[in-house]
Motif scaffolding. Structure first.
Motif, PDB file in Angstrom:
ATOM      1  N   PHE A 101       0.836  -1.200   0.000  1.00 50.55           N
ATOM      2  CA  PHE A 101       0.000   0.000   0.000  1.00 50.55           C
ATOM      3  C   PHE A 101       0.874   1.255   0.000  1.00 50.55           C
ATOM      4  N   ARG A 102       1.920   1.245   0.826  1.00 56.71           N
ATOM      5  CA  ARG A 102       2.765   2.434   0.960  1.00 56.71           C
ATOM      6  C   ARG A 102       3.721   2.616  -0.211  1.00 56.71           C
ATOM      7  N   LEU A 103       4.199   1.514  -0.786  1.00 52.89           N
ATOM      8  CA  LEU A 103       5.286   1.585  -1.762  1.00 52.89           C
ATOM      9  C   LEU A 103       4.816   1.751  -3.199  1.00 52.89           C
ATOM     10  N   THR A 104       3.558   1.417  -3.498  1.00 48.75           N
ATOM     11  CA  THR A 104       3.077   1.416  -4.876  1.00 48.75           C
ATOM     12  C   THR A 104       1.942   2.418  -5.074  1.00 48.75           C
ATOM     13  N   ASN A 105       1.467   2.496  -6.308  1.00 49.21           N
ATOM     14  CA  ASN A 105       0.351   3.403  -6.597  1.00 49.21           C
ATOM     15  C   ASN A 105      -1.013   2.756  -6.390  1.00 49.21           C
ATOM     16  N   LEU A 106      -1.042   1.530  -5.882  1.00 43.30           N
ATOM     17  CA  LEU A 106      -2.324   0.855  -5.685  1.00 43.30           C
ATOM     18  C   LEU A 106      -3.189   1.557  -4.640  1.00 43.30           C
ATOM     19  N   HIS A 107      -2.572   2.285  -3.726  1.00 43.97           N
ATOM     20  CA  HIS A 107      -3.360   2.973  -2.689  1.00 43.97           C
ATOM     21  C   HIS A 107      -4.242   4.071  -3.289  1.00 43.97           C
ATOM     22  N   GLY A 131       9.537   1.405  -6.257  1.00 45.97           N
ATOM     23  CA  GLY A 131       8.994   2.702  -5.865  1.00 45.97           C
ATOM     24  C   GLY A 131       8.102   3.237  -6.971  1.00 45.97           C
ATOM     25  N   THR A 132       7.708   4.471  -6.847  1.00 42.55           N
ATOM     26  CA  THR A 132       6.845   5.088  -7.848  1.00 42.55           C
ATOM     27  C   THR A 132       7.561   6.262  -8.502  1.00 42.55           C
ATOM     28  N   GLY A 133       7.025   6.674  -9.625  1.00 39.25           N
ATOM     29  CA  GLY A 133       7.536   7.843 -10.316  1.00 39.25           C
ATOM     30  C   GLY A 133       6.377   8.674 -10.825  1.00 39.25           C
ATOM     31  N   THR A 134       6.617   9.939 -11.023  1.00 33.09           N
ATOM     32  CA  THR A 134       5.590  10.853 -11.509  1.00 33.09           C
ATOM     33  C   THR A 134       5.871  11.218 -12.959  1.00 33.09           C
ATOM     34  N   ILE A 135       4.843  11.152 -13.786  1.00 32.93           N
ATOM     35  CA  ILE A 135       4.975  11.571 -15.180  1.00 32.93           C
ATOM     36  C   ILE A 135       5.082  13.092 -15.217  1.00 32.93           C
ATOM     37  N   ARG A 136       6.174  13.587 -15.759  1.00 35.18           N
ATOM     38  CA  ARG A 136       6.367  15.030 -15.867  1.00 35.18           C
ATOM     39  C   ARG A 136       5.960  15.558 -17.240  1.00 35.18           C
ATOM     40  N   GLU A 137       6.138  14.758 -18.274  1.00 31.78           N
ATOM     41  CA  GLU A 137       5.751  15.173 -19.618  1.00 31.78           C
ATOM     42  C   GLU A 137       5.240  13.974 -20.405  1.00 31.78           C
ATOM     43  N   ARG A 138       4.277  14.224 -21.264  1.00 32.13           N
ATOM     44  CA  ARG A 138       3.815  13.239 -22.243  1.00 32.13           C
ATOM     45  C   ARG A 138       3.745  13.969 -23.577  1.00 32.13           C
ATOM     46  N   THR A 139       4.623  13.567 -24.505  1.00 34.93           N
ATOM     47  CA  THR A 139       4.701  14.265 -25.778  1.00 34.93           C
ATOM     48  C   THR A 139       4.645  13.278 -26.937  1.00 34.93           C
ATOM     49  N   ALA A 140       4.043  13.701 -28.034  1.00 38.80           N
ATOM     50  CA  ALA A 140       3.961  12.883 -29.237  1.00 38.80           C
ATOM     51  C   ALA A 140       5.228  13.054 -30.063  1.00 38.80           C
ATOM     52  N   GLU A 141       5.714  11.955 -30.645  1.00 40.69           N
ATOM     53  CA  GLU A 141       6.863  11.985 -31.536  1.00 40.69           C
ATOM     54  C   GLU A 141       6.603  11.004 -32.668  1.00 40.69           C
ATOM     55  N   ALA A 142       6.156  11.544 -33.811  1.00 33.79           N
ATOM     56  CA  ALA A 142       5.751  10.704 -34.942  1.00 33.79           C
ATOM     57  C   ALA A 142       4.676   9.712 -34.485  1.00 33.79           C
TER      58      ALA A 142
END
Length: 221
Positions: A67-73, A104-115
């Motif tokens: 619960f604490r370590l993942t994004n399932l919470h 651990g978890t990470g946060t998406i900072r950018e989502r960009t299209a490339e072709a």
């Protein structure tokens, strides 16, 4: 053990919360074809044990550490979830070695299209994870085996590039800047790092980087 090739997206039907413990009920089809009590199923990259099932759903326990370590919470009823059954011996190995043990978890900072691709820039919430992220190496995000495109150690970020098929077949299609992802670093890199650190911490041993003698002493040659 898993391969990081998602078999299907399930849907979270219900959540029973007891403090930092949860029971998740997930609807699915493919992963239920040969399911048995006690089977392991990767849920968003987290190895969980089937504790109940019927024709259309299965249930898993989530303990406080998970619960604490993942994004399932943070998941809510109706959320899509990446699902993969444990790998069968003799099956085709299409991804890389994935344990389902999230680092651990990470946060998406950018989502960009490339072709035809979509590039995600990820910032690990624990900066120390970046030591195990290698350009052109493997990383697992929400259970998906992916190749690292670039690593920006100064800004503690890395990127992955997603092909249309992967985007269509996984929860990444719903993930944008600000969303979190479960990260599992490549197990081979973690073991090598551990062996080197153990050797350097032994009394009377001097640290000098990776050498032929280190590889031989630890069975790599």
């Amino acid at each position: 053990m898993f391969t990081g090739l998602i078999e299907e997206m399930g849907t979270l039907r219900s959540v029973q919360r007891r403090g930092e413990a949860m029971i998740l009920s997930i609807s699915a089809s493919k992963v239920l074809e040969d399911v048995k009590m006690g089977d392991s199923i990767s849920v968003n990259g987290v190895c969980l044990t089937v504790v109940d099932f019927d024709r259309n759903t299965f249930s898993v326990d989530v303990m406080p550490e998970t619960f604490r370590l993942t994004n399932l919470h943070a998941i809510q009823t109706g959320s899509a979830l990446n699902l993969e059954r444990a790998m069968m011996a003799g099956a085709r190995f299409g991804g890389h070695i994935v344990q389902g043990h999230v680092d651990g978890t990470g946060t998406i900072r950018e989502r960009t299209a490339e072709a035809n691709a979509v590039v995600y820039t990820i910032e690990p919430n624990d900066p120390s994870l970046l030591r195990h992220v290698v350009q052109q190496g493997s990383v697992t995000l929400d259970g998906i085996s992916l190749t690292v495109v670039s690593v920006d150690r100064e800004n503690c970020r890395f990127t992955v590039s997603i092909i249309p098929h992967t985007l269509k077949e996984t929860v990444l299609q719903h993930k944008n800047a600000g969303h979190t992802l479960n990260i599992e670093c490549d197990i081979l890199g973690k073991y090598v790092d551990h062996l080197l650190n153990m050797r350097d911490s032994q009394p009377g041993r001097r640290s000098g980087g990776l050498t032929e003698s280190i590889l031989r002493d630890n069975g790599f040659m």
